[in-house]
Design an enzyme around this catalytic site. Structure first.
Site, PDB file in Angstrom:
ATOM      1  N   GLU A  46       0.747  -1.065   0.012  1.00  0.00           N
ATOM      2  CA  GLU A  46       0.093   0.463  -0.306  1.00  0.00           C
ATOM      3  C   GLU A  46       0.636   1.089  -0.159  1.00  0.00           C
ATOM      4  OE1 GLU A  46      -3.096   1.541   3.369  1.00  0.00           O
ATOM      5  OE2 GLU A  46      -2.733  -0.508   3.277  1.00  0.00           O
ATOM      6  N   ASP A  57      -4.385  10.074  10.407  1.00  0.00           N
ATOM      7  CA  ASP A  57      -3.038   9.388  10.508  1.00  0.00           C
ATOM      8  C   ASP A  57      -2.485   9.846  12.069  1.00  0.00           C
ATOM      9  OD1 ASP A  57      -2.815   7.347   8.581  1.00  0.00           O
ATOM     10  OD2 ASP A  57      -2.316   9.116   6.793  1.00  0.00           O
TER      11      ASP A  57
END
Length: 259
Positions: A46, A57
């Protein structure tokens, strides 16, 4: 057949998906890391498209995004780096990021470039399932791209069923409501959530992400899904590496094999 679909047909257990940020630690490291992950035994890769405000994140991946942007990484640059990758890369490759840079590039142009370089799917956490269905699904399908949806402990069963019906490839099970890298290990509450999702008997395979950082947490996650996704721990491992292939080989071995 899409490489992601093919992978899950061939192997249904203990699949390892590793995330890294394109252009980090150095701008030219993208292909080195991708090839090294394949050689080390990662089952899927990924690649994060750096963005200035990666809301899902934590600090580790945020910092890698910022460094990659400062290094000069962009969506256009990433496609240039991935050109010809299928001459040496056989594992499924996903691009993970946020919708703004994709829209700025142009949805159709972006999907066309993904097809040209051999990208198999996309993970766009800030695109709701309804918006995807109304605005993006047709063009994704035109270029053979799978869209990977995320579910969390707070996702209602009705929405999970809707995502399962629309999905191909796999469902990304976010292990907690926190940001990436905020927690490590798997708690009893998370196991309750994993069991609840297992009991739904979904059609699609599942990979668990957020909080997976070592062999123990990878094995635990793999008991409740088809495998796991590792990001922050990998970013930390490569951040100061002086020999990326060796660092990556040790890291993947450490995840997949008991010490």
């Amino acid at each position: 057949m899409n490489r992601i679909t093919q992978l899950f047909q061939q192997q249904s257990q203990k699949l390892l998906n590793v995330y890294f940020t394109a252009g980090f630690p150095q701008l030219t490291d993208t292909r080195i890391i991708l090839k090294s992950l394949q050689e080390a035994g990662a089952d899927l890769v990924e690649i994060g498209m750096p963005y200035s405000d990666p809301v899902a994140d934590g600090e580790t991946i945020q910092d890698s995004n910022q460094q990659a942007l400062e290094n000069g990484m962009s969506v256009k640059m990433l496609f240039e780096q991935l050109k010809g990758m299928r001459e040496e890369i056989t594992v499924p490759v996903l691009l993970m990021g946020y919708i703004n840079p994709v829209i700025q590039f142009g949805i159709e142009a972006f999907c066309q470039k993904c097809q040209e370089v051999g990208v198999d799917g996309l993970i766009l956490p800030d695109v709701p399932v309804d918006v995807y269905e109304d605005e993006f699904k047709a063009v994704f399908e035109k270029y053979g791209l799978l869209n990977i949806f995320l579910i969390t402990p707070q996702t209602r069963e009705e929405r999970i069923r809707q995502i399962d019906a629309m999905s191909e490839g796999f469902i990304y099970m976010v292990s907690s409501a926190s940001i990436t890298g905020a927690k490590t290990g798997i708690s009893a509450d998370q196991e309750t959530y994993f069991n609840r999702i297992s009991a739904l008997n979904l059609n699609n395979p599942r990979l668990i992400g957020f909080g997976i950082s070592d062999h123990k947490s990878f094995e635990r996650a793999s008991q409740y899904a088809n495998g796991a996704i590792i990001g922050s721990a990998f970013i930390k491992a490569i951040a100061t590496s002086t020999d990326l292939p060796q660092t990556i080989k040790r890291f993947v071995k450490g995840i997949k094999e008991p010490a």
